[in-house]
Design a protein around this motif. Sequence first.
Motif, PDB file in Angstrom:
ATOM      1  N   PRO A 166       0.826  -1.210   0.000  1.00  0.00           N
ATOM      2  CA  PRO A 166       0.000   0.000   0.000  1.00  0.00           C
ATOM      3  C   PRO A 166       0.862   1.263   0.000  1.00  0.00           C
ATOM      4  O   PRO A 166       2.044   1.220   0.336  1.00  0.00           O
ATOM      5  N   THR A 167       0.252   2.365  -0.393  1.00  0.00           N
ATOM      6  CA  THR A 167       0.882   3.686  -0.315  1.00  0.00           C
ATOM      7  C   THR A 167       0.070   4.490   0.680  1.00  0.00           C
ATOM      8  O   THR A 167      -1.079   4.840   0.416  1.00  0.00           O
ATOM      9  N   THR A 168       0.662   4.787   1.848  1.00  0.00           N
ATOM     10  CA  THR A 168      -0.155   5.205   2.988  1.00  0.00           C
ATOM     11  C   THR A 168       0.099   6.602   3.535  1.00  0.00           C
ATOM     12  O   THR A 168      -0.715   7.107   4.303  1.00  0.00           O
ATOM     13  N   ALA A 169       1.231   7.213   3.211  1.00  0.00           N
ATOM     14  CA  ALA A 169       1.647   8.460   3.865  1.00  0.00           C
ATOM     15  C   ALA A 169       1.682   8.303   5.390  1.00  0.00           C
ATOM     16  O   ALA A 169       1.621   9.281   6.123  1.00  0.00           O
ATOM     17  N   GLY A 170       1.762   7.056   5.864  1.00  0.00           N
ATOM     18  CA  GLY A 170       1.806   6.796   7.299  1.00  0.00           C
ATOM     19  C   GLY A 170       0.462   6.899   7.988  1.00  0.00           C
ATOM     20  O   GLY A 170       0.387   6.815   9.216  1.00  0.00           O
ATOM     21  N   ALA A 171      -0.616   7.059   7.213  1.00  0.00           N
ATOM     22  CA  ALA A 171      -1.950   7.283   7.775  1.00  0.00           C
ATOM     23  C   ALA A 171      -2.762   5.994   7.776  1.00  0.00           C
ATOM     24  O   ALA A 171      -2.808   5.275   6.771  1.00  0.00           O
ATOM     25  N   ILE A 172      -3.426   5.721   8.884  1.00  0.00           N
ATOM     26  CA  ILE A 172      -4.270   4.530   8.983  1.00  0.00           C
ATOM     27  C   ILE A 172      -5.386   4.579   7.945  1.00  0.00           C
ATOM     28  O   ILE A 172      -5.789   3.548   7.399  1.00  0.00           O
ATOM     29  N   ALA A 173      -5.860   5.766   7.629  1.00  0.00           N
ATOM     30  CA  ALA A 173      -6.929   5.916   6.631  1.00  0.00           C
ATOM     31  C   ALA A 173      -6.539   5.349   5.274  1.00  0.00           C
ATOM     32  O   ALA A 173      -7.402   4.967   4.478  1.00  0.00           O
ATOM     33  N   LEU A 174      -5.232   5.271   4.993  1.00  0.00           N
ATOM     34  CA  LEU A 174      -4.769   4.825   3.679  1.00  0.00           C
ATOM     35  C   LEU A 174      -4.103   3.450   3.718  1.00  0.00           C
ATOM     36  O   LEU A 174      -3.415   3.069   2.772  1.00  0.00           O
ATOM     37  N   PRO A 222      -9.240   8.825  17.992  1.00  0.00           N
ATOM     38  CA  PRO A 222      -8.188   9.849  18.070  1.00  0.00           C
ATOM     39  C   PRO A 222      -6.879   9.360  18.674  1.00  0.00           C
ATOM     40  O   PRO A 222      -5.807   9.773  18.228  1.00  0.00           O
ATOM     41  N   GLU A 223      -6.918   8.487  19.656  1.00  0.00           N
ATOM     42  CA  GLU A 223      -5.687   8.039  20.300  1.00  0.00           C
ATOM     43  C   GLU A 223      -4.801   7.276  19.324  1.00  0.00           C
ATOM     44  O   GLU A 223      -3.574   7.404  19.343  1.00  0.00           O
ATOM     45  N   ARG A 224      -5.417   6.506  18.454  1.00  0.00           N
ATOM     46  CA  ARG A 224      -4.644   5.699  17.510  1.00  0.00           C
ATOM     47  C   ARG A 224      -4.389   6.436  16.201  1.00  0.00           C
ATOM     48  O   ARG A 224      -3.314   6.312  15.612  1.00  0.00           O
ATOM     49  N   ARG A 225      -5.353   7.219  15.744  1.00  0.00           N
ATOM     50  CA  ARG A 225      -5.272   7.810  14.412  1.00  0.00           C
ATOM     51  C   ARG A 225      -4.735   9.238  14.392  1.00  0.00           C
ATOM     52  O   ARG A 225      -4.304   9.710  13.338  1.00  0.00           O
ATOM     53  N   MET A 226      -4.788   9.935  15.527  1.00  0.00           N
ATOM     54  CA  MET A 226      -4.320  11.327  15.563  1.00  0.00           C
ATOM     55  C   MET A 226      -3.759  11.651  16.941  1.00  0.00           C
ATOM     56  O   MET A 226      -4.195  12.575  17.616  1.00  0.00           O
ATOM     57  N   SER A 285       1.003   7.352  12.505  1.00  0.00           N
ATOM     58  CA  SER A 285       0.037   6.501  13.205  1.00  0.00           C
ATOM     59  C   SER A 285       0.178   5.050  12.772  1.00  0.00           C
ATOM     60  O   SER A 285       0.000   4.129  13.570  1.00  0.00           O
ATOM     61  N   LEU A 286       0.506   4.849  11.509  1.00  0.00           N
ATOM     62  CA  LEU A 286       0.608   3.492  10.980  1.00  0.00           C
ATOM     63  C   LEU A 286       1.931   2.833  11.335  1.00  0.00           C
ATOM     64  O   LEU A 286       1.979   1.645  11.651  1.00  0.00           O
ATOM     65  N   GLY A 287       3.009   3.600  11.326  1.00  0.00           N
ATOM     66  CA  GLY A 287       4.333   3.005  11.484  1.00  0.00           C
ATOM     67  C   GLY A 287       5.026   3.262  12.804  1.00  0.00           C
ATOM     68  O   GLY A 287       6.047   2.636  13.096  1.00  0.00           O
ATOM     69  N   GLY A 288       4.516   4.194  13.605  1.00  0.00           N
ATOM     70  CA  GLY A 288       5.195   4.536  14.847  1.00  0.00           C
ATOM     71  C   GLY A 288       6.367   5.469  14.610  1.00  0.00           C
ATOM     72  O   GLY A 288       6.421   6.174  13.599  1.00  0.00           O
ATOM     73  N   GLN A 289       7.336   5.462  15.531  1.00  0.00           N
ATOM     74  CA  GLN A 289       8.440   6.423  15.520  1.00  0.00           C
ATOM     75  C   GLN A 289       9.709   5.827  14.908  1.00  0.00           C
ATOM     76  O   GLN A 289      10.197   4.790  15.347  1.00  0.00           O
ATOM     77  N   LEU A 322     -10.325  15.413   1.976  1.00  0.00           N
ATOM     78  CA  LEU A 322      -9.671  15.839   3.207  1.00  0.00           C
ATOM     79  C   LEU A 322     -10.673  15.859   4.357  1.00  0.00           C
ATOM     80  O   LEU A 322     -10.346  15.458   5.482  1.00  0.00           O
ATOM     81  N   ALA A 323     -11.885  16.298   4.086  1.00  0.00           N
ATOM     82  CA  ALA A 323     -12.923  16.307   5.126  1.00  0.00           C
ATOM     83  C   ALA A 323     -13.166  14.898   5.657  1.00  0.00           C
ATOM     84  O   ALA A 323     -13.341  14.693   6.871  1.00  0.00           O
ATOM     85  N   ASP A 324     -13.157  13.911   4.761  1.00  0.00           N
ATOM     86  CA  ASP A 324     -13.327  12.512   5.179  1.00  0.00           C
ATOM     87  C   ASP A 324     -12.185  12.070   6.097  1.00  0.00           C
ATOM     88  O   ASP A 324     -12.404  11.365   7.086  1.00  0.00           O
ATOM     89  N   VAL A 325     -10.960  12.463   5.756  1.00  0.00           N
ATOM     90  CA  VAL A 325      -9.795  12.084   6.566  1.00  0.00           C
ATOM     91  C   VAL A 325      -9.941  12.628   7.987  1.00  0.00           C
ATOM     92  O   VAL A 325      -9.715  11.915   8.978  1.00  0.00           O
TER      93      VAL A 325
END
Length: 485
Positions: A95-103, A363-367, A148-152, A352-355
């Motif tokens: 996948p191509t995610t930008a590190g975001a769980i949404a993707l 919020p704790e996991r995604r933002m 959020s997807l990959g951590g630090q 973007l509004a959906d994201v």
Amino acid sequence: MKTNTFQLNETTIKDIQQAFRNHKLTSVELVEAYLERIRAFDQNGPKINSVLTINPDALKIAAQLDENRGQDNQGPLYGIPVLLKDNIETADPMPTTAGAIALEHNFAKEDAFVTKQLRNAGAIIFGKVNLSEWAYFMSQDGPSGYSSLGGQVLNPYGVGVFKAEDVGGSSSGTGAAIASNFAVFGVGTETSGSILSPSSANSIVGIKPTLGLISRSRIIPIAESQDTAGPMARTVTDAAILLGAMTGVDEQDAATLTSAEHALTDYTPHLKKDGLNGARIGVDLSFLNNKAPEERAIIDEAIEQFKALGATVVEVTIPKSTFESDVLWYEFKRNVNDYLRTTPAEVPVKSLADVIEFNKKDPERRMKFGQAELEKAQKLSDDPNDSTYLEHRETDLRTSTSEGLDLVMREHQLDALLFQNNRGADMPAKAGYPSITVPAGYTSSGHPVGVTFSAQAFSEARLIELAFSYEQASLKRKAPDLESY
């Protein structure tokens, strides 16, 4: 770490190609060796946490390239694995995610143009690396290198010692992975500092190209007026080879049309040890970190090295604009909305509004660090003819070019301007101008410091000459010690 008799650590494109020719190494062995090293030091030991996804087809592709080695028209990267920042699309099953769980289910059906160029040059798309989420355009409150997807992602020079953000970003995973010898080279992206920051922070070479030299199509965007992909490697030579493989006019990215008469497919003739001889380099001392004496001393030493190599170093004053531009936020909303509309049905967000709403549901996991930048962008107009947006963009261009870099370079007849790390990266970024950063040394705590050269549009060849000349005379890069963990 060795594979048979081949020394993997700090190896170069030239070393690998020679080993291939001498039948001392195969692409399968090379991929296996990097997989072993990633398991040992990225997933275990110091747990650098730079690699998000390994291409499950990497070994199969390597075997096919081994079988075909020696045929005509094989490119300079033939059989060598490359790591991509995870905002660059690939048709491989990743996948191509930008590190975001949404993707996390954003599987592309085709390669980004730059990915195609790498394949055409013979590279193996080895995997995707972690990054600052949404290329550090989600929240300024979190550290660079966190998603959020990959951590630090950790800086390999200071595991357990440096602050989290000391890995640099947003191409954090690329910087840490290449520094850690998880691949020979990688690809990052930059809107403002996102190649230069992690490259200098991880003691590698990074090239932020002129806007339009490299295609941005099928790369998750921030801002069309500043976005670019660029090479990240341990040596100027490898970065130059990679840059030549990445250039090309792409019908899907109009900005690349401007590069047709300027781009090279081979920058290696500009690897000149005497590149600094006769050069005029400008430095505005206010862009150096005068609050960190050790870092300043490293830059001062580099300046003396330039002079010893025949350069004239001129103190200059670069006009600094106090204007607070919102261009990136305007363009982010428009560009991300355009991108998300093209994602597959499995992706639950199409705007973007959906994201923003998706993240609020967990919020704790995604933002974890909020999403202030996303929310700011959402409040702005997505009309490309919005009068405020156009005014801000015109101001950015004018203050960075005719009233900024162009003015200073013309007045002092400079080949390039010198900066420390990514300090001052915003002005060349707004202008769409290129920069290159090279390892310059380390503080007593082990923090890497880089020297960065910036110049006007399509001056990559000259910047490579300057950077190579300094690199070869100083040879400052040292590999991080991961075996001790």
